[in-house]
Design an enzyme around this catalytic site. Sequence first.
Site, short mmCIF file in Angstrom:
data_model
loop_
_atom_site.label_atom_id
_atom_site.label_comp_id
_atom_site.label_asym_id
_atom_site.label_seq_id
_atom_site.Cartn_x
_atom_site.Cartn_y
_atom_site.Cartn_z
N ARG A 1 9.91 18.02 30.39
CA ARG A 1 9.07 19.22 30.15
C ARG A 1 8.84 20.04 31.41
O ARG A 1 7.87 20.76 31.56
CB ARG A 1 7.72 18.84 29.55
N LYS B 1 13.80 33.75 35.53
CA LYS B 1 14.53 33.72 34.25
C LYS B 1 15.68 32.74 34.37
O LYS B 1 16.53 32.88 35.26
CB LYS B 1 15.11 35.10 33.94
N GLU C 1 24.74 45.10 41.32
CA GLU C 1 23.34 44.80 40.95
C GLU C 1 22.38 45.38 42.00
O GLU C 1 21.26 45.76 41.67
CB GLU C 1 23.11 43.30 40.80
N LYS D 1 12.51 43.24 43.80
CA LYS D 1 12.54 42.46 42.56
C LYS D 1 11.23 41.68 42.39
O LYS D 1 10.67 41.61 41.29
CB LYS D 1 13.75 41.51 42.54
N GLU E 1 8.29 40.07 30.99
CA GLU E 1 8.95 41.22 30.38
C GLU E 1 8.33 41.58 29.03
O GLU E 1 8.91 41.40 27.98
CB GLU E 1 10.45 40.93 30.21
N ARG F 1 6.13 47.28 26.85
CA ARG F 1 6.01 48.13 28.04
C ARG F 1 7.23 49.03 28.22
O ARG F 1 8.35 48.59 28.02
CB ARG F 1 5.83 47.27 29.30
N ASN G 1 17.11 45.94 33.47
CA ASN G 1 18.23 45.81 32.52
C ASN G 1 19.10 47.07 32.48
O ASN G 1 20.00 47.18 31.65
CB ASN G 1 17.69 45.54 31.10
N HIS H 1 22.71 47.06 31.38
CA HIS H 1 23.03 45.73 30.85
C HIS H 1 23.39 45.70 29.37
O HIS H 1 23.96 44.71 28.90
CB HIS H 1 21.88 44.75 31.13
N HIS I 1 26.54 43.44 28.80
CA HIS I 1 26.57 42.22 27.98
C HIS I 1 27.62 42.31 26.88
O HIS I 1 28.29 41.33 26.56
CB HIS I 1 25.19 41.92 27.40
N HIS J 1 30.00 39.48 36.14
CA HIS J 1 28.80 40.07 35.55
C HIS J 1 28.43 41.39 36.25
O HIS J 1 28.18 42.42 35.61
CB HIS J 1 27.63 39.08 35.61
#
Length: 291
Positions: free
Chosen positions: A125, A147, A189, A235, A245, A249, A259, A262, A266, A279
């Site tokens: 956990r 994330k 990025e 960041k 996130e 908003r 994003n 993105h 993706h 990526h």
Amino acid sequence: MQRVRVRLRQRIEEYEVTVGAGALKSLGRLARRSLSPHARRILIVSNQTVFNLYGRLASKSLRAEGFSVAHCLMNDGERYKTAATLDAVLRVLSDSGLERTDAVVALGGGVVGDLAGFAAAIYLRGIAFIQVPTTLLAQVDASVGGKVAVNTRAGKNLVGAFHHPRAVLIDPDTLLTLPTRELTAGWCESVKQGAAGKRRLFDETHEYLRRHAVDEKLALSPGLEQLIAAQVSFKAQIVAGDEREEALREDHLSRRILNFGHTTAHALEAITRFRRFRHGEAVGYGMLVAG
Ligand SMILES: NC(=O)c1ccc[n+]([C@@H]2O[C@H](COP(=O)([O-])OP(=O)(O)OC[C@H]3O[C@@H](n4cnc5c(N)ncnc54)[C@H](O)[C@@H]3O)[C@@H](O)[C@H]2O)c1
Ligand SMILES: [Zn+2]
């Protein structure tokens, strides 16, 4: 050495990002400082490419601080950021006898960081983990913000968690071995963070690239450490204000701005089964589309 604090409003946790050339050799000391005093075992999660380059130094530094260190190497590539790999890492965590107070060290790019971080988030956990990002993309973006995720057949990062590292150690010297294509992906990025959020950061990044883009030794150029720290700081600021996130908003400081580019990125990655684009490259194209 640059230090950036990541403050989290919604929780009491906060952690430090250390950016410094040659910092990898002080990983052990950083781990001692940031982990529980009861931490004894550490599992380094990496891949063969990165571990061959930096695994020994990282392990040695951790052992020098009295940790017992094991490692687990995943296959190299976005297409291995899957539940099957996660399952394999969880098995090694359990076979290595890691307990609640022990920790994972993610040594590699964003793929290793996301997967190892997710394993740390759900094993027992949740146990502590330290990010040691070795690609530009992971240094300016993926390693900060908590994330963590794996890809599923339906798409990218669809199963994951918010699990912040206890510390992030960025050694820009590791970029010396990074292929040019991966550096370019990281710059995409970086441009994104400036374009989406902060004019000054965009200008600084643009200026750095204008001065150094033709230089083969881009990664060594003066000012890189400061620029990475500025990217991380940006960041961290966004994450601090919108840790999870919030879906509703839409303001200019919400985490959603990260994003930018993105949606298309993706789609490009998924439709080519994560084999064609890095990526960051996909984000580069995505920004052109969104722009
Ligand atoms: N969690 C987040 O907030 C976040 C943000 C952005 C991206 N990401 C994720 O990050 C991933 C992309 O990360 P990436 O671009 O770092 O790719 P990556 O992890 O696949 O690394 C790129 C390649 O570089 C190699 N490599 C890594 N460090 C090296 C070094 N120092 N020298 C030589 N080779 C090295 C790796 O083995 C790999 O082949 C994607 O899965 C993306 O979804 C996550
Ligand atoms: Zn991204």
